[in-house]
Structure formats: structure tokens, C-alpha cells
Scaffold this motif. Structure first.
Motif, PDB file in Angstrom:
ATOM      1  N   ALA A 202     -13.496 -16.979  -2.630  1.00 57.02           N
ATOM      2  CA  ALA A 202     -13.913 -16.383  -3.896  1.00 57.02           C
ATOM      3  C   ALA A 202     -12.772 -15.585  -4.509  1.00 57.02           C
ATOM      4  O   ALA A 202     -12.556 -15.619  -5.738  1.00 57.02           O
ATOM      5  N   ALA A 203     -12.040 -14.860  -3.675  1.00 56.45           N
ATOM      6  CA  ALA A 203     -10.884 -14.110  -4.172  1.00 56.45           C
ATOM      7  C   ALA A 203      -9.840 -15.045  -4.763  1.00 56.45           C
ATOM      8  O   ALA A 203      -9.252 -14.758  -5.824  1.00 56.45           O
ATOM      9  N   LEU A 204      -9.585 -16.159  -4.103  1.00 59.47           N
ATOM     10  CA  LEU A 204      -8.611 -17.126  -4.621  1.00 59.47           C
ATOM     11  C   LEU A 204      -9.073 -17.724  -5.941  1.00 59.47           C
ATOM     12  O   LEU A 204      -8.258 -18.028  -6.819  1.00 59.47           O
ATOM     13  N   ALA A 205     -10.388 -17.898  -6.099  1.00 59.36           N
ATOM     14  CA  ALA A 205     -10.908 -18.392  -7.374  1.00 59.36           C
ATOM     15  C   ALA A 205     -10.608 -17.398  -8.488  1.00 59.36           C
ATOM     16  O   ALA A 205     -10.220 -17.789  -9.601  1.00 59.36           O
ATOM     17  N   SER A 206     -10.777 -16.107  -8.227  1.00 60.78           N
ATOM     18  CA  SER A 206     -10.442 -15.094  -9.229  1.00 60.78           C
ATOM     19  C   SER A 206      -8.949 -15.081  -9.534  1.00 60.78           C
ATOM     20  O   SER A 206      -8.544 -14.976 -10.705  1.00 60.78           O
ATOM     21  N   LEU A 207      -8.140 -15.191  -8.508  1.00 57.68           N
ATOM     22  CA  LEU A 207      -6.693 -15.240  -8.731  1.00 57.68           C
ATOM     23  C   LEU A 207      -6.301 -16.502  -9.497  1.00 57.68           C
ATOM     24  O   LEU A 207      -5.353 -16.484 -10.298  1.00 57.68           O
TER      25      LEU A 207
END
Length: 871
Positions: A202-207
Motif C-alpha cells: 500500500a505504501a508503494l502504491a502511494s509512492l
């Protein structure tokens, strides 16, 4: 020529605008997925430390909403005045992604701190304070940034539509992304990779959103925006913010109450709650999209708002009425689709859709309408979102914790539906007439809702009655009595906690582990249920007994089973503590000689966390030296793959453990994993044990646990067999909640029968006395181990023989089925009373009609026992 050039420029500009809208929607879609996926993961992770009481669960949700509201409020106005919204959006997504990555590392340590601050049995106010303030501060950088992403994108799209009516499109895209964020982690990522990996993705999706924003958005043509003018607040334009706050409160309040009502119909697994949330979000997204497509700029703002308020109220009334049909609709759907895991999930989703979709569509359109009105009155979108989300922040605790137990589901749904009428605008002749008609229709619907039969979705047996029904903050707890006077305890309309006819099995779950300890003085029971298990232990006045129960209404309901205890001569009750079992074990410091974990339904949401490596490690720290821990497992509710993961977790913590069977039931078998804290020498004492105290003798005799052979004879597997059984399984852990995601499949659609699973288990298990007790020290010890091994062999043969037996009231026909296998069992071990006693009972019944045949049967029983005793 000049006209042609201008035409081409106009077409190019429209193409650029379309590209910007498309990119914005895609970014909002991905951003919504990342945000909701983070919420799903963080809620589960924080529940591990804060507990699973509704106060803790709803406080985490409230903290998440509050962070979004604060971010929208603090940052929204600044974004509205900014000339570079694309840079704002990229920076916000970067903060979300980096903070989520940081939390993936530090959340376990932070959660441990919250656990210590909360304590094992906190007062409600302190519990709420820690459960709200802790997650709020931990998540605030990410949640505040989430609250500002929508205002940033709306400000950016002002390059395309300066009237502010693009709100519906980006909100719809963001919310449809959230639908995927509710489903994909639960159904795909967490079962395969675990919670931490889901948070990282999920963090990588935001990044990824940030990277796309920094690389693509500035490349689009268009000059930096001029700052938006500041608004002058007044009583008239503040009313729109109040309306946004109240509709946010009512919308989430409706969701909380309906989810609670549907919990009496649904299976209440991790999949259930993901489906309910996804359906609610999908409806909201569809409503915003519908507003954007069909309602943009149509009619006056006041009239349009009144129509949407009335439609929302009527939709809530209709959704409330659908709850009476939820159980029948679910059963019909599963039957129509032919059963199976997919059919059961579809049925739960359909029931949720009937209750949620129309209200959620209306709510999504209403939210968009109110946001546009706020923008037209000079407020930033951030202010509008902040007001709405702050109302949503208050709803879980006020509705779920205070109003729901006070009013009940039915009256609270009526109140929430009627409250929308209070927000109608009453100025202007035409609006007044329409508002009056709408109010009248809603009033009629609410009156019908209040006059309807009580919304108690209970499956009362034919000729039976409801003895008690309590709507608590955690669950609805009922005690039902059938036509024969048998009482059963139900949580959310599920039989999970036993009945008045299961005294033998329930009491053995207390005294079997107590019998395996040489001299217990203190005992802790995790889970109360009907109260029979812990009360049976409390029969021994020399034993200090504590019990921990999560649901307060269960404690009150257990009083209905006091007559069952009285019939068995039990009047002493244990000390009962209202607390989350995991948190009580982890945050407490005292030690117990025996700790017994009750039968937790593995498919129910939250129960899987009581079968993890981390929980078992915490229990180990609370067991006194030489003490014993027993984890009971319901084989009739647990598939073998999930069992392997539980055994793997157990063995990572406890060495030289054994498995026992509580009873010889074929349809509701209960397996116990038992470990003992070593002192010196062999971990298990000599099977002869120590003399039974007089205080315990009476009840142990009643439960057929009055000698060492009966107690140790329940062992079905030694540590080596357990290791081999779980060798290929991944251990169930807090980060990899395998049981929570796998066990529900059996609850939705059984792929095997209980007897089949027991048969496979017996074939896989074995026990060797020398591996448990060590080599015998003398000839007498060798004989004891031989008797025990024969007892185990007889027990397995007895259970396998019973798989095909059909109960028959006629003693002759019953004897024809069981005599040969039971005599064979007695030839293996004459000590095995479960084979001898039924044969003697049938001989007694036969003696009334055929004394000669009865005498012959008794002789064959004696011969079988004598043959086994002969070297």
C-alpha cells in the motif's frame, strides 16, 4: 486561416483537459486503494495490542477519521490558496507512502507501548483514551495527508472546470479505489504475504502516485492557478458545514448499526466485514458518479439538497426493513447457487447490498451536493471534507458504544433515518411543499419501522422460547430454550458457547488439564461461555480460579446455566474479569499453575489472533514453573490445514507438547494441545502421578478422570507426531493470520465432514509412552507404560469403529452393530471403560426381555477383559 488555427488550439486544449481528468481519476483510484488498504492493515495490527473490545476497535476507526479531518482542515485551506496543487498532491502521497513504510517497521514496538499504557483490565474511559489518542498520534502524518489529497486534486482540476463540479468525479474514483483497498488485502495480499507486506505494498502504491504526479502533472499545459479568495465566515454559510458534519455522523452511524444487525445473519469472518465495507463504499462511489453525470447544475441548490436528503432518509428506512428478510435471502441465495464458498460469499454480499446500496448511493450523491454548495459559498473543499469526516469520527463511539445498547438496532435505525428530515430546508414556497411531502413520507416509513415486530434475528427452535436477549456494545447475546428445556447460549445468533446438556464435555475441558498437573493451586480460563468449564474447576475450594471474558453480556447470560451447575452440586463460581484475553495475558504479570484456553471459533473475526505464535509466547510467560497450558480446539469447526498452522505456532513456543481428546465424541470432537513448563528431568511426571486430593475426587470421579490412566489415556499424539503433522505448515502468527483467512472457508462451505477429519487425524497421530515419560525406571513403570499404550490403541480402535455406527433405540439391533468391535477393543485394553460400560448397559436392557442372552453377553465381556489381561 486564423479561425483554423484557433480551432486546432481549442481541440488540443480539450484533449489536454481530458488527459488531465483521466490522469486525475487514475491517481485518485490508486490513492483510494492505498489509503483503504492501509486502514484495513493498521486496524488489524492495532487490534493486536489494544484489544478486540468494541471500544478499542471503534476508537481506532474514529482516530483514522479524525486524522483525515484534521488534515483536510489544516492543509485544505493552504492548498486552496496555493498556485501549485500538483506539487502539493505529489508531496502528500510521498508523506503517506514514507510514513506507511516507517509504521511497517516501528508499529510493533509502538503497539507494545500502547499495550503497557492500556493495562490488562483498563477502566472504559482510560481504555477509550489510549485506544483513540495512541492511533491518532501514530497515524496522524499519513491520515492527515490522506485528508488533503482530494482537495489538492480538486484544486488541480480547477484548470479544467472552474465551477467546482468536478468533485463528484474525483471522489467517485477515489472511493472506487477504496473498494479495491477493502477487498484485495483481505482476499489476496494478507493471506499470501501477511499484514506487514500488505502495508508495504500500500505504501508503494502511494509512492507510485507521487512519482506519477511529479513526472506527469507538471508536464501538462496550463499556468499556475491564481490563489483562491479567502471566505468570510457567517452564520448562513456555516450552516452548510454543520449539515456536512451531521450527514457524516448519520451515514457512518447507519453503517455501524446495519453491520451490527447483519452480524446475526452473516458468518462474521474477516471476509464478511470486508464485503460489508466494500458494498457501502461502492454505493457511495456510485452516488457521487451519478451526481456528476446527471445532477451537475440541475435545479436550485436548496431544492436539490432537499430531494437528496429525503431520498437518503427513505433509502435508510427501506434498508432497515430489508434486515427482516436478510436471513431468508441469504439461505435462498446459497441454495439457489448450489452452495460452496463462492455462493456463501455472494449471499453475504447480496444481503449487504440490499441493506446498503440504496442508502449509500443517496449518501454519496448528497455528500457531493453539499461539497459543491460549500465551494459555491466560498469554503474550500478541505473545510467541507473536514466537517463531514469529523462527524464520521464521532459516530462510531456515540452510536456504537452509547446509543446502540441503549436503544437497540430497530429504534436507532428509525432515529437515524428521521434525523435527515431535520436537515431539510424550509425556505421558499415550492421547497416548503416538497419538504413537507418528503417529511411526511419519511415519518410514515419511520412509524412503520417502529411498529414492526422486534428485529431479533434469532433462530428459535420449534416450540422453544427466548429466555434472554441482550444488545451489548460487542454483540447480541441470547439464551434460548427448546421444547425439552435444553438451554443454549448464542452470540449474534450463533451457537458457539455450549448448552445445558454438555456438562460432561465442558467440565472435562477444565479437569483434564487440571488432572495432568500434580498439584494445581491457581487456574486461569481464557473465555467463559456458559460458565460451566470455569465453574467446574471452582468446585475445588482449594483452587483459585480466574476467568477472562471479552463480552460482558456473556457473563450475564451465564446465570441461565446456574441450574445446570446446581444439579451437579456446583455452587462456587470463579472470579470473572471483563477483558480481552490476549491483552490480559500480555499486559498482566501474575503466574498461574494451569491456563486453559476455551474453544474459540477459528472462523470468527478476531478469534484467529488467539492461536498465534505471539499469543502462545505471552501465555508461556504467565505459566508458573512446572505449570501447564492447554489450548482447546474445536475439530468440528476447524479444517486440518488450519489446525496444522495452529500446531506449528504452538510448537514454536512449547517443546515436548502432547495432544489430547477431551471426549470420545465423533460429531463434536475437541482436541487439546497441552504443554507443561519443565522443572527438572522428564517434562512429564511418572504416569501414576500423585494421589488425588479429596476435594477433587468427587468431580473427577463424576467426569471419569479419577485415575492416572483415565487422564493420560486421553493423549492421542506425542511431540514427534505433532511435529510431523505440522511439518509443512506455516505457523499462524500476528503478521501471517493464516487461520483467520483459511478457517472461514469451512464455516462457509464444509469440504469435509467432522468424522472424516477426525479419522484423518487419528491416522496421522501416534503416541509413544517412552517419548513422553522417558524410559521406565523399573518393571512396575514398564507395566504402566504398556497399559497406557494398550489404552491408546483401544481408544483409537473404538473411535474408528464408531464411525459407521447408526444409533438405534432397540438394544438388540444396536448390539448387533457394536458388540464385535467393542469386544475387540476390550481384548486390547480391559481398562477402556468407554467400550465396557455401553456393553454392560445393553446387557442390562437385554435382561428385561432375555435374561439368558444378557448373561451370555456379560460372560463375553468378562472373557474379553480376561484375555487382555493374560500375558
Amino acid at each position: 486561416m486564423k479561425a483554423s488555427v484557433k480551432q486546432r488550439q481549442s481541440v488540443a486544449a480539450r484533449g489536454d483537459q481530458a488527459a488531465l481528468r483521466t490522469l486525475a481519476w487514475l491517481l485518485m483510484l490508486l490513492s483510494g486503494f492505498a489509503g483503504l488498504a492501509c486502514q484495513v492493515v493498521w486496524t488489524q495490527q492495532l487490534g493486536i495490542w489494544l484489544g478486540h473490545e468494541i471500544i478499542a476497535v471503534l476508537s481506532v476507526v474514529a482516530a483514522f477519521f479524525c486524522g483525515i479531518a484534521l488534515g483536510a482542515r489544516w492543509l485544505g485551506d493552504r492548498i486552496a490558496l496555493s498556485r501549485w496543487p500538483a506539487r502539493w498532491y505529489g508531496a502528500l502521497e510521498t508523506v503517506i507512502g514514507l510514513w506507511a513504510l516507517l509504521l511497517a517497521v516501528v508499529l510493533p514496538d509502538a503497539g507494545e507501548l500502547l499495550l503497557r499504557l492500556t493495562g490488562s483490565t483498563p477502566a472504559p474511559v482510560w481504555h477509550w483514551t489510549v485506544a483513540f489518542a495512541g492511533p491518532l498520534l501514530l497515524l496522524l502524518p499519513a491520515t492527515a495527508a490522506m485528508g488533503a489529497t482530494l482537495p489538492a486534486m480538486e484544486r488541480l482540476l480547477a484548470q479544467v472546470r472552474r465551477d467546482g463540479y468536478g468533485i463528484g468525479g474525483i471522489y467517485s474514483a477515489n472511493t472506487f479505489g477504496a473498494v479495491a483497498g477493502a477487498l484485495v488485502p483481505t482476499f489476496v495480499i494478507v493471506p499470501a504475504l501477511g499484514l506487514r507486506s500488505a502495508a508495504v505494498l500500500a505504501a508503494l502504491a502511494s509512492l507510485g502516485c507521487a512519482l506519477l504526479a511529479f513526472r506527469l502533472l507538471p508536464a501538462l499545459p496550463g499556468k499556475p492557478l491564481a490563489p483562491a479568495p479567502a471566505v468570510r465566515a457567517s452564520a448562513s454559510n456555516r450552516a452548510i458545514l454543520a449539515t456536512l458534519a451531521l450527514t457524516g455522523f448519520l451515514g457512518i452511524g447507519y453503517e455501524v448499526v446495519v453491520v451490527r444487525a447483519l452480524s446475526q445473519v452473516a458468518e462474521n469472518t474477516v471476509y464478511t466485514y470486508s464485503l460489508l465495507l466494500a458494498v457501502y463504499l461502492a454505493g457511495s462511489a456510485a452516488g457521487a458518479a451519478a451526481w456528476q453525470r446527471w445532477l451537475t447544475g440541475s435545479g436550485s441548490a436548496g431544492m436539490q439538497r432537499n430531494v437528496l436528503l429525503g431520498v437518503t432518509a427513505l433509502a435508510c428506512v427501506a434498508g432497515a426493513f430489508s434486515l427482516w428478510l436478510a436471513g431468508a435471502l441469504k439461505s435462498w441465495t446459497i441454495g439457489y447457487l448450489g452452495g460452496g464458498f463462492g455462493a456463501a460469499l455472494f449471499a453475504e454480499g447480496l444481503v449487504a447490498a440490499v441493506a446498503f446500496v440504496l442508502p449509500a448511493i443517496a449518501m454519496g450523491a448528497l455528500f457531493t451536493q453539499l461539497c459543491v454548495e460549500a465551494r459555491e459559498q466560498g469554503w474550500s473543499l478541505g473545510r467541507a471534507i473536514a466537517a463531514n469526516t469529523m462527524g464520521a469520527c464521532i459516530a462510531p463511539l456515540l452510536v456504537g458504544v452509547l446509543l446502540l445498547p441503549m436503544l437497540g438496532v430497530q429504534y436507532l435505525l428509525a432515529l437515524l433515518s428521521a434525523a435527515y428530515v431535520l436537515l431539510l430546508s424550509w425556505q421558499g414556497g415550492r421547497v416548503t411543499r416538497r419538504a413537507g411531502a418528503t417529511a411526511g413520507a419519511v415519518a410514515a416509513g419511520v412509524a412503520a419501522l417502529l411498529a414492526a415486530p422486534a428485529l431479533q434475528l434469532l433462530e428459535v427452535p420449534a416450540g422453544g422460547r427466548i429466555l434472554s436477549h441482550r444488545e451489548g456494545v460487542m454483540a447480541a447475546v441470547s439464551v434460548l430454550e427448546d421444547v425439552d428445556g435444553v438451554r443454549s447460549l448464542h452470540i449474534n445468533n450463533r451457537v458457539q458457547e455450549g448448552s445445558s446438556t454438555t456438562f460432561m464435555a465442558d467440565a472435562r475441558q477444565a479437569w483434564l488439564p487440571l488432572a495432568l498437573h500434580p498439584a494445581p493451586r491457581t487456574a486461569l480460563f481464557l473465555g467463559l461461555g456458559t460458565g460451566v468449564t470455569a465453574a467446574a474447576a471452582a468446585f475445588d475450594a482449594s483452587l483459585q480460579v480466574d476467568a477472562v471474558e471479552l463480552v460482558p453480556e456473556v457473563i450475564a447470560a451465564s446465570d441461565a446455566f446456574l441450574p445446570t451447575l446446581a444439579l451437579q452440586g456446583i455452587s462456587r463460581v470463579p472470579r470473572v474479569l471483563v477483558a480481552d484475553a490476549r491483552r490480559y495475558v500480555r499486559a498482566g504479570s501474575g503466574h498461574y499453575d494451569v491456563i486453559v484456553a476455551d474453544l474459540f471459533h477459528p472462523a470468527r473475526s478476531g478469534s484467529g489472533s488467539l492461536y498465534t505464535v505471539e499469543h502462545f509466547a505471552a501465555v508461556k510467560r504467565r505459566v508458573a514453573a512446572g505449570g501447564l497450558f492447554c489450548q482447546w480446539l474445536p475439530l468440528h469447526q476447524l479444517d486440518l490445514d488450519s489446525l496444522r498452522s495452529v500446531v506449528a505456532a504452538f510448537r514454536l513456543v512449547f517443546t515436548d507438547s502432547v495432544a489430547v481428546l477431551a471426549t470420545h465424541s465423533l460429531d463434536t470432537p475437541v482436541l487439546g494441545l497441552v504443554a507443561r513448563m519443565p522443572t527438572s528431568g522428564s517434562i512429564w511426571p511418572d504416569p501414576a502421578g500423585t494421589p488425588i486430593t479429596s476435594a477433587a475426587q468427587q468431580i473427577r470421579t463424576q467426569l471419569q478422570l479419577d485415575d492416572w490412566l483415565a487422564a493420560y489415556g486421553t493423549i492421542v499424539a506425542d511431540d514427534e507426531a505433532l511435529a510431523r503433522f505440522a511439518a509443512a505448515a506455516a505457523a499462524n502468527s500476528d503478521d501471517r493470520p493464516i487461520v483467520s483467512h483459511r478457517a472461514p472457508r469451512l464455516a462457509y462451505a464444509a469440504d469435509s465432514g467432522t468424522r472424516q477429519r477426525l479419522q484423518e487425524l487419528l491416522a496421522a497421530f501416534h503416541a509413544d509412552p517412552t517419548r513422553i515419560f522417558g524410559p521406565p525406571g523399573d518393571e512396575q513403570g514398564a507395566r504402566r507404560q504398556q497399559r497406557l499404550a494398550a489404552y491408546w490403541q483401544a481408544r483409537s480402535r473404538y473411535l474408528m469403529a464408531g464411525m459407521g455406527v447408526q444409533p438405534d433405540p432397540d438394544p438388540r439391533r444396536m448390539l448387533a452393530q457394536v458388540e464385535a468391535p467393542l469386544l475387540e477393543v476390550l481384548r486390547i485394553s480391559p481398562d477402556f471403560r468407554s467400550a465396557r460400560d455401553p456393553l454392560l448397559a445393553m446387557a442390562g436392557a437385554l435382561a428385561r426381555t432375555d435374561p439368558v442372552a444378557a448373561t451370555a453377553l456379560r460372560a463375553r465381556i468378562a472373557d474379553a477383559g480376561a484375555a487382555a489381561a493374560t500375558p
